[in-house]
Motif scaffolding. Structure first.
Motif, short mmCIF file in Angstrom:
data_model
loop_
_atom_site.label_atom_id
_atom_site.label_comp_id
_atom_site.label_asym_id
_atom_site.label_seq_id
_atom_site.Cartn_x
_atom_site.Cartn_y
_atom_site.Cartn_z
N UNK A 57 46.00 12.84 33.88
CA UNK A 57 46.04 12.65 32.43
C UNK A 57 46.42 13.93 31.70
N UNK A 58 46.33 15.08 32.38
CA UNK A 58 46.64 16.36 31.75
C UNK A 58 48.13 16.68 31.79
N UNK A 59 48.91 15.88 32.48
CA UNK A 59 50.34 16.12 32.54
C UNK A 59 50.66 17.46 33.19
N UNK A 60 51.67 18.15 32.63
CA UNK A 60 52.10 19.43 33.19
C UNK A 60 51.05 20.51 33.13
N UNK A 61 50.07 20.37 32.25
CA UNK A 61 48.98 21.36 32.17
C UNK A 61 48.21 21.42 33.49
N UNK A 62 48.14 20.29 34.17
CA UNK A 62 47.41 20.26 35.44
C UNK A 62 48.00 21.25 36.44
N UNK A 63 49.32 21.37 36.46
CA UNK A 63 49.96 22.29 37.41
C UNK A 63 49.55 23.73 37.12
N UNK A 64 49.47 24.08 35.85
CA UNK A 64 49.06 25.44 35.49
C UNK A 64 47.60 25.67 35.87
N UNK A 65 46.75 24.70 35.59
CA UNK A 65 45.34 24.83 35.95
C UNK A 65 45.17 25.01 37.45
N UNK A 66 45.96 24.26 38.22
CA UNK A 66 45.87 24.37 39.68
C UNK A 66 46.35 25.74 40.15
N UNK A 67 47.40 26.26 39.55
CA UNK A 67 47.89 27.58 39.93
C UNK A 67 46.88 28.68 39.59
N UNK A 68 46.22 28.56 38.45
CA UNK A 68 45.19 29.53 38.07
C UNK A 68 44.07 29.51 39.10
N UNK A 69 43.64 28.31 39.49
CA UNK A 69 42.58 28.19 40.49
C UNK A 69 43.04 28.74 41.84
N UNK A 70 44.26 28.44 42.24
CA UNK A 70 44.76 28.92 43.52
C UNK A 70 44.81 30.44 43.57
N UNK A 71 45.26 31.05 42.48
CA UNK A 71 45.35 32.51 42.46
C UNK A 71 43.98 33.15 42.60
N UNK A 72 42.99 32.63 41.89
CA UNK A 72 41.66 33.22 41.96
C UNK A 72 41.04 32.99 43.34
N UNK A 73 41.26 31.82 43.92
CA UNK A 73 40.73 31.53 45.25
C UNK A 73 41.38 32.45 46.29
N UNK A 74 42.70 32.61 46.20
CA UNK A 74 43.40 33.47 47.15
C UNK A 74 42.93 34.91 47.03
N UNK A 75 42.72 35.37 45.79
CA UNK A 75 42.27 36.76 45.61
C UNK A 75 40.90 36.96 46.23
N UNK A 76 39.99 36.02 46.03
CA UNK A 76 38.66 36.12 46.63
C UNK A 76 38.77 36.15 48.15
N UNK A 77 39.50 35.19 48.70
CA UNK A 77 39.60 35.08 50.16
C UNK A 77 40.23 36.33 50.76
N UNK A 78 41.31 36.82 50.17
CA UNK A 78 41.98 38.01 50.70
C UNK A 78 41.06 39.22 50.66
#
Length: 355
Positions: free
Chosen positions: A212-233
């Motif tokens: 339902x968030x449309x294209x905003x969902x992609x940005x939200x997912x990228x923000x989450x992925x970046x923070x997760x990757x930074x933590x894991x690395x």
């Protein structure tokens, strides 16, 4: 411990940093229930390592000695088994309760005090220090749980949320974070955090999902992925610097996945094994597909001898996982099982060894 060694197990994973839990202990010499009221560090808590930090672990309560991890490790190694340290990274009600602005905060402003948000620098520092300190205690292998954000579920208290009527989509929306750090990340991505939060709130109340968030969902997912990757690395680097030889991470293929098994498949250099829930295979995902997502790391299945599965389920189902291409099995949880279920685990391991 000798029973585990004789079962064909290769290693035992011991809690080094763990969330609060109430657990049965059917084979303890003096007790039958453990009530670990708060998240705790079961290696020694060195004040010098945590001085001046708001986010810090606590030692266990009176039920466990401060050096319980080291003592348990000695017992395991004396039985001829390897030891891995189980570290829960972003799930800590005691740390989150102390610093609520470092926690996942939903679009309505509700703070999940059990869920540290990896977008926050303090959380990355906390998790990295936690891993470094446990590595100092001589752990050769690590198993990392909650290596990414938690969400609406997996709180650990008495749940009274089922009457809300939310489906899986709305729960995913309620798991999106709008803490101060995540808001800054959204702004840096060109979004207005309050507009996004308002959209999420309206979608939750319609019982919609992330689509339902449309294209905003992609940005939200990228923000989450970046923070997760930074933590894991960061934590993987700290583990390697500390001499840890093997690192396994609880993970899942769902890109929106949060909780104990985060969506980090194929993202982190230096991870030796990804532990995925058996549901990922039972839902029809081929092991080969999951291994591709793991970026060359081993694929481990997280299997259980616990209810509601029948005591004979391991013998019936675990060999099929190996036949499907799974490299390893992580069995949950020998210390919580009665004799009938532990026997079922032993038979399951024997069936796997005979393949």
């Amino acid at each position: 411990m000798r029973r585990l060694a004789d079962s064909g197990a290769d290693s035992v994973t011991l809690a080094a940093a763990y969330h609060s839990v109430r657990a049965a202990t059917p084979r303890h010499p003096g007790h039958r229930v453990v009530d670990a009221h708060e998240a705790a560090l079961y290696t020694m808590v060195r004040p010098a390592a945590w001085a001046g930090r708001a986010l810090r672990p606590e030692p266990p309560g009176a039920w466990a000695a401060p050096d319980s991890f080291a003592r348990a490790s000695d017992t395991v190694t004396e039985a001829g088994l390897a030891v891995e340290a189980w570290i829960v990274l972003t799930h800590s009600s005691v740390a989150g309760g102390r610093v609520p602005d470092a926690c996942v905060t939903n679009a309505f402003g509700d703070v999940y005090s059990y869920a540290l948000c990896p977008s926050d620098d303090r959380v990355v520092e906390y998790a990295t220090t936690l891993v470094s300190e446990i590595a100092l205690d001589g752990a050769e292998g690590l198993v990392l749980e909650a290596c990414g954000p938690l969400g609406f579920e997996h709180a650990g208290r008495h749940e009274k949320t089922e009457g809300g009527g939310w489906g899986r989509g709305a729960i995913a929306l309620l798991s999106l974070c709008f803490c101060r750090s995540c808001r800054r990340a959204l702004e840096a991505s060109g979004l207005d955090p309050e507009e996004v939060a308002a959209h999420v709130r309206a979608s939750v109340d319609r019982n919609a999902d992330v689509d339902a968030l449309g294209g905003v969902a992609d940005v939200l997912l990228q923000v989450r992925r970046r923070s997760t990757a930074r933590l894991a690395e960061s934590v993987v680097s700290a583990a390697r610097d500390g001499g840890v030889r093997r690192i396994a991470v609880h993970a899942q293929p769902d890109p929106w996945g949060v909780g104990p098994a985060s969506a980090v498949l194929g993202r982190v250099e230096g991870v030796d094994s990804y532990i995925v829930p058996t549901s990922a295979l039972e839902e029809g995902r081929a092991a080969a597909d999951l291994r591709d997502r793991c970026g060359g790391a081993s694929l481990a299945a997280y299997v259980s001898g616990m209810p509601p599965r029948a005591p004979d389920a391991p013998e019936k189902s675990w060999p099929a996982l190996v036949d499907a291409g799974v490299d390893e099995l992580y069995v949950y949880h020998a210390g919580l099982l009665d004799d009938e279920r532990l026997t079922g685990v032993e038979r399951g391991l024997a069936a796997v060894r005979s393949r």
